[in-house]
Design an enzyme around this catalytic site. Structure first.
Site, mmCIF file in Angstrom:
data_model
loop_
_atom_site.group_PDB
_atom_site.id
_atom_site.type_symbol
_atom_site.label_atom_id
_atom_site.label_comp_id
_atom_site.label_asym_id
_atom_site.label_seq_id
_atom_site.Cartn_x
_atom_site.Cartn_y
_atom_site.Cartn_z
ATOM 1 N N ARG A 105 10.512 7.732 -54.154
ATOM 2 C CA ARG A 105 10.966 7.457 -52.803
ATOM 3 C C ARG A 105 10.582 6.038 -52.418
ATOM 4 O O ARG A 105 9.412 5.683 -52.467
ATOM 5 C CB ARG A 105 10.312 8.418 -51.803
ATOM 6 C CG ARG A 105 10.354 9.860 -52.252
ATOM 7 C CD ARG A 105 9.604 10.734 -51.288
ATOM 8 N NE ARG A 105 9.481 12.081 -51.839
ATOM 9 C CZ ARG A 105 8.420 12.489 -52.525
ATOM 10 N NH1 ARG A 105 7.412 11.681 -52.736
ATOM 11 N NH2 ARG A 105 8.373 13.709 -53.009
ATOM 12 N N LEU A 126 15.232 13.626 -56.126
ATOM 13 C CA LEU A 126 14.441 12.474 -55.704
ATOM 14 C C LEU A 126 13.183 12.896 -54.949
ATOM 15 O O LEU A 126 12.156 12.225 -55.039
ATOM 16 C CB LEU A 126 15.284 11.552 -54.820
ATOM 17 C CG LEU A 126 16.453 10.857 -55.518
ATOM 18 C CD1 LEU A 126 17.106 9.849 -54.571
ATOM 19 C CD2 LEU A 126 16.014 10.150 -56.789
ATOM 20 N N GLU A 127 13.266 13.990 -54.209
ATOM 21 C CA GLU A 127 12.120 14.397 -53.401
ATOM 22 C C GLU A 127 11.027 15.089 -54.195
ATOM 23 O O GLU A 127 9.849 14.906 -53.910
ATOM 24 C CB GLU A 127 12.589 15.310 -52.261
ATOM 25 C CG GLU A 127 13.456 14.632 -51.225
ATOM 26 C CD GLU A 127 12.722 13.576 -50.417
ATOM 27 O OE1 GLU A 127 11.486 13.546 -50.445
ATOM 28 O OE2 GLU A 127 13.396 12.774 -49.744
ATOM 29 N N SER A 128 11.400 15.894 -55.181
ATOM 30 C CA SER A 128 10.363 16.639 -55.907
ATOM 31 C C SER A 128 10.663 16.802 -57.388
ATOM 32 O O SER A 128 10.093 17.682 -58.028
ATOM 33 C CB SER A 128 10.171 18.027 -55.279
ATOM 34 O OG SER A 128 11.317 18.847 -55.491
ATOM 35 N N TYR A 177 17.169 4.426 -51.069
ATOM 36 C CA TYR A 177 17.134 5.879 -51.232
ATOM 37 C C TYR A 177 18.528 6.466 -51.047
ATOM 38 O O TYR A 177 18.968 7.317 -51.828
ATOM 39 C CB TYR A 177 16.162 6.485 -50.227
ATOM 40 C CG TYR A 177 16.106 7.999 -50.241
ATOM 41 C CD1 TYR A 177 15.203 8.670 -51.056
ATOM 42 C CD2 TYR A 177 16.957 8.750 -49.434
ATOM 43 C CE1 TYR A 177 15.152 10.060 -51.071
ATOM 44 C CE2 TYR A 177 16.913 10.135 -49.447
ATOM 45 C CZ TYR A 177 16.005 10.785 -50.262
ATOM 46 O OH TYR A 177 15.967 12.158 -50.277
#
Length: 417
Positions: free
Chosen positions: A29, A144-146, A331
């Protein structure tokens, strides 16, 4: 949920949440420098933390949080100085857009994304039908987040938020998040010690802050809980789609597409605040990468994240919707591009000025200081290259007779010097 994050980008082996042993990448991120600093912290002290917790319990109980829950959730919670040190010393985001995309939309992340989509296809298709957000976009956010659920964070959220709320720098914001966390706990969606996430309070597969969870999380599985933390990602994926739908996602509209600009293009009309119709852009000679007229998906802007020498993107209204999830353009482009690749699309066709490097924080602040001194208002000196700084760069470039693409490069800084 205007969150701007960054983290080290590394590879790890494992990924039990995926089908079979695979190699996965961590969450990635982009991060903006926190307000008020980023300077080294000489000392971090938790003096008074216990008294602060007792005061918070009184305030929370007055808002209807059960005293028994407060006692249970705070049992064993301690002030964590490492969290404050991280908060005040967050690594500035110094990657170029192409360096970021190299990792965010790597072959590995695309491969894992296709596997994750295949595994959760039935749920993702149902989520798309319910909320109108493409399954590939939801999958890309998850990636992308986890890293598709393999890197959700293991920090105790109550302890992290209490530590950050006790700190005076952004205490009010984090107390608000902690109060929201207790509302979640009181609703029974998760147990206190199972509420885990990042050191800054973002939680679960899709890294929701507690207030965002309260506003947008959904029980998609129908088990009576909005579970974004467990092995089953479906509530989290649906919650991300619900967030985007609530933010105004337009079904059938892409985030954007790569375009080719005509020779002699007026770079002064590039930028998020310059909006034209598809007919207008087509009349100027803007084309997609196949040489075709650009499609009409409503008002659109031209963005040049790598300047005139890099790829150009035409972005539509859904680009701004994705900015509600994370304000960093890098992002948003990464989510869109990764989603396109997961859907079988092509990689970005244009090159990048890979000989360039990103400006450091000190250089970005110097750039803004020198622009201001030269009579070009960057909107303040904070090291963040936002629309006002880009406009100031563009005006300065025009004044010295170079392509006014608004690209805040080392070359521009050197000319200002």
């Amino acid at each position: 949920m205007k969150r701007v994050f960054a983290g080290a980008v590394v590879a790890l082996v494992g990924g039990a949440a995926l089908a079979g042993p695979v190699v996965v990448e961590t969450a990635v991120r982009p991060l903006a420098r926190p307000a008020g600093g980023g300077l080294p912290v000489a000392e971090v002290s938790g003096e008074g933390f216990g008294a602060w917790v007792e005061g918070f319990k009184v305030r929370a109980a007055a808002k209807g949080i059960a005293p028994e829950l407060l006692e249970r959730a705070f049992d064993g919670v301690e002030y964590d100085p490492k969290i404050i040190t991280r908060d005040r010393n967050q690594n500035e985001f110094t990657k170029t857009i192409w360096e970021y995309l190299d990792t965010a939309a790597s072959d590995l992340r695309v491969e894992n994304g296709k596997a994750a989509l295949k595994r959760e296809r039935a749920a993702l298709e149902a989520i798309e039908a319910e909320y109108g957000v493409p399954k590939e976009i939801v999958t890309a956010i998850w990636g992308l987040e986890s890293a598709y659920g393999t890197y959700k964070g293991d920090t105790d959220i109550v302890e992290a938020l209490a530590t950050l709320a006790h700190d005076s720098r952004r205490g009010a914001f984090f107390e608000q998040q902690l109060m929201a966390a207790f509302e979640i706990l009181q609703a029974g969606d998760v147990a206190p010690r199972d509420m885990k996430g990042s050191w800054a309070g973002a939680m679960g597969h899709t890294q929701f802050m507690p207030t965002s969870y309260l506003g947008h999380a959904v029980d998609f599985t129908g088990d009576g809980k909005r579970d974004i933390w467990g092995d089953n990602p479906q509530d989290a994926l649906a919650s991300a789609a619900a967030y985007l739908a609530d933010a105004g996602w337009v079904e059938g509209m892409p985030w954007g597409l790569e375009v080719v600009l005509p020779e002699g293009f007026d770079y002064e009309i590039a930028g998020e605040h310059e909006v034209r119709s598809a007919a207008e852009w087509n009349a100027m000679g803007v084309r997609d990468v196949e040489g075709r007229p650009v499609p009409d998906h409503g008002p659109a802007s031209i963005r040049l994240p790598g300047g005139a020498k890099g790829a150009a993107f035409m972005t539509f209204g859904n680009f701004m919707v994705l900015e509600r999830y994370n304000t960093a353009d890098a992002y948003v482009i990464a989510v869109g591009h990764l989603g396109d690749l997961i859907a079988g699309g092509k990689r970005i066709q244009s090159g990048w000025p890979r000989e360039d490097r990103a400006l450091t924080l000190a250089e970005r602040e110097e750039l803004q200081t020198r622009l201001e001194a030269a009579g070009f208002d960057p909107g303040g000196v904070d090291g963040k290259i936002g629309p006002l700084t880009l406009a100031a760069v563009r005006a300065f470039q025009k004044s010295i007779g170079v392509v006014p693409d608004g690209y805040a490069s080392l070359a521009v800084l050197q000319k200002l010097r």
